[in-house]
Scaffold this motif. Sequence first.
Motif, PDB file in Angstrom:
ATOM      1  N   LEU A  82       0.824  -1.208   0.000  1.00 24.46           N
ATOM      2  CA  LEU A  82       0.000   0.000   0.000  1.00 24.46           C
ATOM      3  C   LEU A  82       0.856   1.256   0.000  1.00 24.46           C
ATOM      4  N   ALA A  83       1.885   1.277   0.840  1.00 28.02           N
ATOM      5  CA  ALA A  83       2.735   2.463   0.948  1.00 28.02           C
ATOM      6  C   ALA A  83       3.462   2.736  -0.358  1.00 28.02           C
ATOM      7  N   CYS A  84       4.064   1.707  -0.939  1.00 27.91           N
ATOM      8  CA  CYS A  84       4.815   1.898  -2.181  1.00 27.91           C
ATOM      9  C   CYS A  84       3.887   2.246  -3.332  1.00 27.91           C
ATOM     10  N   GLY A  85       2.702   1.641  -3.359  1.00 29.75           N
ATOM     11  CA  GLY A  85       1.739   1.978  -4.404  1.00 29.75           C
ATOM     12  C   GLY A  85       1.304   3.429  -4.328  1.00 29.75           C
ATOM     13  N   ALA A  86       1.074   3.923  -3.110  1.00 28.38           N
ATOM     14  CA  ALA A  86       0.685   5.321  -2.936  1.00 28.38           C
ATOM     15  C   ALA A  86       1.827   6.255  -3.305  1.00 28.38           C
ATOM     16  N   LEU A  87       3.054   5.880  -2.944  1.00 29.76           N
ATOM     17  CA  LEU A  87       4.217   6.697  -3.273  1.00 29.76           C
ATOM     18  C   LEU A  87       4.367   6.838  -4.786  1.00 29.76           C
ATOM     19  N   TRP A  88       4.214   5.726  -5.519  1.00 27.28           N
ATOM     20  CA  TRP A  88       4.303   5.785  -6.987  1.00 27.28           C
ATOM     21  C   TRP A  88       3.165   6.611  -7.578  1.00 27.28           C
ATOM     22  N   THR A  89       1.951   6.427  -7.059  1.00 33.91           N
ATOM     23  CA  THR A  89       0.794   7.128  -7.613  1.00 33.91           C
ATOM     24  C   THR A  89       0.960   8.636  -7.504  1.00 33.91           C
ATOM     25  N   VAL A  90       1.352   9.110  -6.335  1.00 34.33           N
ATOM     26  CA  VAL A  90       1.507  10.551  -6.147  1.00 34.33           C
ATOM     27  C   VAL A  90       2.688  11.079  -6.958  1.00 34.33           C
ATOM     28  N   SER A  91       3.771  10.323  -7.000  1.00 35.22           N
ATOM     29  CA  SER A  91       4.977  10.794  -7.669  1.00 35.22           C
ATOM     30  C   SER A  91       4.897  10.677  -9.187  1.00 35.22           C
ATOM     31  N   LYS A  92       4.164   9.680  -9.703  1.00 38.45           N
ATOM     32  CA  LYS A  92       4.163   9.416 -11.142  1.00 38.45           C
ATOM     33  C   LYS A  92       2.779   9.182 -11.726  1.00 38.45           C
ATOM     34  N   GLY A  93       1.947   8.421 -11.014  1.00 38.57           N
ATOM     35  CA  GLY A  93       0.659   8.004 -11.580  1.00 38.57           C
ATOM     36  C   GLY A  93      -0.302   9.148 -11.827  1.00 38.57           C
ATOM     37  N   ILE A  94      -0.331  10.127 -10.929  1.00 35.86           N
ATOM     38  CA  ILE A  94      -1.140  11.325 -11.142  1.00 35.86           C
ATOM     39  C   ILE A  94      -0.464  12.168 -12.217  1.00 35.86           C
ATOM     40  N   LYS A  95      -1.210  12.535 -13.232  1.00 37.92           N
ATOM     41  CA  LYS A  95      -0.645  13.252 -14.378  1.00 37.92           C
ATOM     42  C   LYS A  95      -0.883  14.753 -14.262  1.00 37.92           C
ATOM     43  N   ASN A  96      -0.082  15.508 -14.986  1.00 36.88           N
ATOM     44  CA  ASN A  96      -0.309  16.951 -15.060  1.00 36.88           C
ATOM     45  C   ASN A  96      -1.714  17.224 -15.582  1.00 36.88           C
ATOM     46  N   GLY A  97      -2.415  18.119 -14.904  1.00 35.62           N
ATOM     47  CA  GLY A  97      -3.790  18.432 -15.270  1.00 35.62           C
ATOM     48  C   GLY A  97      -4.824  17.661 -14.484  1.00 35.62           C
ATOM     49  N   ASP A  98      -4.407  16.589 -13.788  1.00 40.45           N
ATOM     50  CA  ASP A  98      -5.336  15.860 -12.939  1.00 40.45           C
ATOM     51  C   ASP A  98      -5.720  16.712 -11.727  1.00 40.45           C
ATOM     52  N   ILE A  99      -6.859  16.383 -11.131  1.00 38.99           N
ATOM     53  CA  ILE A  99      -7.414  17.151 -10.021  1.00 38.99           C
ATOM     54  C   ILE A  99      -7.299  16.350  -8.730  1.00 38.99           C
ATOM     55  N   VAL A 100      -6.837  17.006  -7.668  1.00 33.00           N
ATOM     56  CA  VAL A 100      -6.762  16.372  -6.359  1.00 33.00           C
ATOM     57  C   VAL A 100      -7.725  17.063  -5.396  1.00 33.00           C
ATOM     58  N   LEU A 101      -8.389  16.253  -4.578  1.00 32.69           N
ATOM     59  CA  LEU A 101      -9.235  16.736  -3.489  1.00 32.69           C
ATOM     60  C   LEU A 101      -8.552  16.355  -2.191  1.00 32.69           C
ATOM     61  N   CYS A 102      -8.182  17.354  -1.398  1.00 32.42           N
ATOM     62  CA  CYS A 102      -7.417  17.121  -0.174  1.00 32.42           C
ATOM     63  C   CYS A 102      -8.190  17.648   1.027  1.00 32.42           C
ATOM     64  N   PRO A 103      -8.504  16.779   1.995  1.00 36.67           N
ATOM     65  CA  PRO A 103      -9.229  17.260   3.176  1.00 36.67           C
ATOM     66  C   PRO A 103      -8.393  18.243   3.979  1.00 36.67           C
ATOM     67  N   ASP A 104      -9.070  19.288   4.493  1.00 34.94           N
ATOM     68  CA  ASP A 104      -8.355  20.318   5.259  1.00 34.94           C
ATOM     69  C   ASP A 104      -8.447  20.107   6.757  1.00 34.94           C
ATOM     70  N   GLY A 105      -9.091  19.011   7.173  1.00 37.85           N
ATOM     71  CA  GLY A 105      -9.213  18.722   8.596  1.00 37.85           C
ATOM     72  C   GLY A 105     -10.435  19.311   9.255  1.00 37.85           C
ATOM     73  N   SER A 106     -11.256  20.035   8.483  1.00 36.26           N
ATOM     74  CA  SER A 106     -12.451  20.653   9.074  1.00 36.26           C
ATOM     75  C   SER A 106     -13.727  20.284   8.321  1.00 36.26           C
ATOM     76  N   GLY A 107     -13.695  19.163   7.598  1.00 32.48           N
ATOM     77  CA  GLY A 107     -14.891  18.715   6.889  1.00 32.48           C
ATOM     78  C   GLY A 107     -15.002  19.244   5.474  1.00 32.48           C
ATOM     79  N   ARG A 108     -13.954  19.904   4.985  1.00 34.87           N
ATOM     80  CA  ARG A 108     -13.968  20.408   3.609  1.00 34.87           C
ATOM     81  C   ARG A 108     -12.763  19.874   2.841  1.00 34.87           C
ATOM     82  N   TYR A 109     -12.879  19.896   1.529  1.00 33.20           N
ATOM     83  CA  TYR A 109     -11.798  19.467   0.650  1.00 33.20           C
ATOM     84  C   TYR A 109     -11.320  20.646  -0.183  1.00 33.20           C
ATOM     85  N   ARG A 110     -10.005  20.923  -0.129  1.00 29.75           N
ATOM     86  CA  ARG A 110      -9.414  21.866  -1.058  1.00 29.75           C
ATOM     87  C   ARG A 110      -9.206  21.161  -2.386  1.00 29.75           C
ATOM     88  N   VAL A 111      -9.366  21.888  -3.454  1.00 31.24           N
ATOM     89  CA  VAL A 111      -9.292  21.309  -4.790  1.00 31.24           C
ATOM     90  C   VAL A 111      -8.115  21.945  -5.527  1.00 31.24           C
TER      91      VAL A 111
END
Length: 308
Positions: A68-97
Amino acid sequence: MKNYYRLMLGKGSIHAESCFAGNFIGTDFGINQDLTSKLPEEWRPFNKEFIPIYLAKHPDKTKIGAGLACGALWTVSKGIKNGDIVLCPDGSGRYRVGEVTGGYSYRPGEILFHRRPVQWLNQTIDRADMSQELKYSTGSIGTVSNITGYREEIEKLLGGAPVSTPAAGAEMVEDLAAFAMEKHLEEFLVQNWGQTELGKQFDIYEEEGERVGQQYATDTGPLDILAISKDKKSLLVVELKKGRASDAVVGQTLRYMGYVQDVLAEENQTVRGVIIALEDDKSIRRALAMVPNIAFYRYQISFKLVKS
């Protein structure tokens, strides 16, 4: 066509504010080396090389956790492509985009030192506005998860229109919407695992208290659910079929079980399989008769009216 990902910025979003301020996303997992020349086009060779490295640095972790750890490391470093969209929780019930705008860089000595640049949009998504299914997919699937299947809903939310959700207080077993067009079997099963027959003996696999055994990546595709017995002696591969199952699913399940046995199982662990479908037929019953370590379950949809 761009893809959409949910990404945690540190455990409990501890690094979220730094990432928002610095316009980046990242991971670390204790792999303290520059990966610039170590990122193949597919995750499989990356995992093959780095799982032993990860386990050497984290001897308390399992092979499953390392994958799981290595798969996530590859995905963030390489698998996600330029122009892709990320939703990241801010810790207060919302996602920054944010939109990923560049390739991998290594920033030793800093937080989340395996990084990608991001342009954060002036938009957030409130978790309360999400459908139940999108909440399931963004809520408990490890460091990073591909949520492109919810593209239409996400784009609607980004346009400022909340998505209709069932009325509060609806009983989960009677939540027929979870079974509409047999589309949400996996989410329903995961959320109600403890009430099933399988939940009496097995738990969906967790790492550090986080349920990560859903859509576990293998070299033959993602298996639906990976579970472990409560005595830790057996791993369970669960394959879901939305409708009638054919005998072909037996071979598919065996391939997943072979991967789990060869790559993930510890020396003292056995591997079993379960196929869950709405219906079976003569061909799959005959096939399963020759494979005693795979069980078959049918799911049922129940609905009732209660006079108030």
